[in-house]
Design a protein around this motif. Structure first.
Motif, PDB file in Angstrom:
ATOM      1  N   LEU A  96       0.828  -1.208   0.000  1.00 35.69           N
ATOM      2  CA  LEU A  96       0.000   0.000   0.000  1.00 35.69           C
ATOM      3  C   LEU A  96       0.863   1.260   0.000  1.00 35.69           C
ATOM      4  CD1 LEU A  96      -2.876  -1.067   2.411  1.00 35.69           C
ATOM      5  CD2 LEU A  96      -3.110  -0.386   0.017  1.00 35.69           C
TER       6      LEU A  96
ATOM      7  N   ASP B 183       0.757   4.068  -2.931  1.00 34.98           N
ATOM      8  CA  ASP B 183       0.541   5.487  -2.637  1.00 34.98           C
ATOM      9  C   ASP B 183       1.689   6.323  -3.208  1.00 34.98           C
ATOM     10  OD1 ASP B 183      -1.849   4.948  -1.365  1.00 34.98           O
ATOM     11  OD2 ASP B 183      -0.979   4.940   0.654  1.00 34.98           O
TER      12      ASP B 183
ATOM     13  N   THR C  46       1.255   6.619  -6.970  1.00 31.50           N
ATOM     14  CA  THR C  46       0.204   7.589  -7.305  1.00 31.50           C
ATOM     15  C   THR C  46       0.733   9.010  -7.143  1.00 31.50           C
ATOM     16  OG1 THR C  46      -1.493   6.027  -6.558  1.00 31.50           O
ATOM     17  CG2 THR C  46      -2.154   8.313  -6.740  1.00 31.50           C
ATOM     18  N   ALA C  47       1.423   9.248  -6.070  1.00 34.93           N
ATOM     19  CA  ALA C  47       1.928  10.597  -5.805  1.00 34.93           C
ATOM     20  C   ALA C  47       3.047  10.979  -6.772  1.00 34.93           C
ATOM     21  CB  ALA C  47       2.436  10.686  -4.370  1.00 34.93           C
TER      22      ALA C  47
ATOM     23  N   LYS D 278      -3.248   6.345 -12.813  1.00 34.50           N
ATOM     24  CA  LYS D 278      -3.506   6.703 -11.420  1.00 34.50           C
ATOM     25  C   LYS D 278      -4.779   6.041 -10.911  1.00 34.50           C
ATOM     26  CE  LYS D 278      -1.365  11.187 -10.625  1.00 34.50           C
ATOM     27  NZ  LYS D 278      -1.618  12.599 -10.347  1.00 34.50           N
TER      28      LYS D 278
ATOM     29  N   MET E  72      -4.937   3.463  -7.850  1.00 34.55           N
ATOM     30  CA  MET E  72      -5.783   3.779  -6.695  1.00 34.55           C
ATOM     31  C   MET E  72      -6.835   2.689  -6.475  1.00 34.55           C
ATOM     32  SD  MET E  72      -5.957   7.992  -6.854  1.00 34.55           S
ATOM     33  CE  MET E  72      -7.593   8.009  -7.399  1.00 34.55           C
TER      34      MET E  72
ATOM     35  N   ALA F 200      -5.091  -0.163  -4.916  1.00 37.59           N
ATOM     36  CA  ALA F 200      -4.805   0.168  -3.522  1.00 37.59           C
ATOM     37  C   ALA F 200      -6.064  -0.004  -2.667  1.00 37.59           C
ATOM     38  CB  ALA F 200      -4.262   1.586  -3.402  1.00 37.59           C
ATOM     39  N   ASP F 201      -7.212   0.395  -3.197  1.00 41.46           N
ATOM     40  CA  ASP F 201      -8.469   0.211  -2.459  1.00 41.46           C
ATOM     41  C   ASP F 201      -8.753  -1.267  -2.222  1.00 41.46           C
ATOM     42  OD1 ASP F 201      -8.988   2.900  -2.150  1.00 41.46           O
ATOM     43  OD2 ASP F 201     -10.329   3.028  -3.895  1.00 41.46           O
TER      44      ASP F 201
ATOM     45  N   ARG G 195      -6.521  -2.407   0.495  1.00 36.44           N
ATOM     46  CA  ARG G 195      -6.996  -1.943   1.808  1.00 36.44           C
ATOM     47  C   ARG G 195      -8.133  -2.837   2.304  1.00 36.44           C
ATOM     48  NH1 ARG G 195      -5.702   2.924  -0.618  1.00 36.44           N
ATOM     49  NH2 ARG G 195      -4.064   4.049   0.497  1.00 36.44           N
TER      50      ARG G 195
END
Length: 145
Positions: free
Chosen positions: A42, A46, A49-50, A70, A74, A77-78, A81
């Motif tokens: 994760l 992140d 993405t950044a 992106k 994301m 990543a979701d 999570r």
């Protein structure tokens, strides 16, 4: 069933409970490693993405490509999570099982200790009684002689 058989059986049960605790601890260690991997992944997502930067200053085709990238990162990543949350819930259940197994082992260990102490007291009592009987017999023999 004799006291010694009871003690032997309790000793075996304590050993089995100990093995169960060891197995559950190993499982928790494995689950902790998996959780760490999720967290590291994760953090990397992140960072990806950044680090991809702002898309507004790019040409249209490149901006669309970067935006889609992106969005996909994301979304992944979701999902991670969500998977992490489910994994942590499973870890909580495993931790509760480990605690219960440890408590059972400790309780059986205490029962085993009590049984061993009781047997030891009974053996000491029997030995003292034999010694007292022998002393009484010796005293009676010396008295009549």
């Amino acid at each position: 069933m004799s006291k010694q058989n009871t003690i032997d059986s309790l000793g075996t049960l304590v050993q089995l409970r100990g093995l169960d605790v060891d197995r559950l601890q190993a499982d928790m260690t494995s689950q902790e490693a998996t959780r760490t991997r999720y967290q590291n992944n994760l953090a990397r997502m992140d960072a990806l993405t950044a680090s991809s930067g702002a898309t507004g200053a790019l040409p249209l085709a490149l901006a669309l490509n970067c935006g889609a990238y992106k969005q996909n990162v994301m979304a992944m990543a979701d999902l991670h999570r969500t998977d992490l949350a489910l994994h942590e819930a499973n870890m909580a259940v495993s931790q509760r099982k480990l605690s219960e197994a440890w408590i059972k082992k400790e309780l059986l260990g205490k029962v085993l200790d009590q049984q061993q102490q009781q047997l030891s007291r009974e053996q000491e009592r029997a030995l003292r009684k034999r010694e007292d009987d022998m002393a009484t017999q010796s005293w009676m023999a010396n008295r009549t002689a």
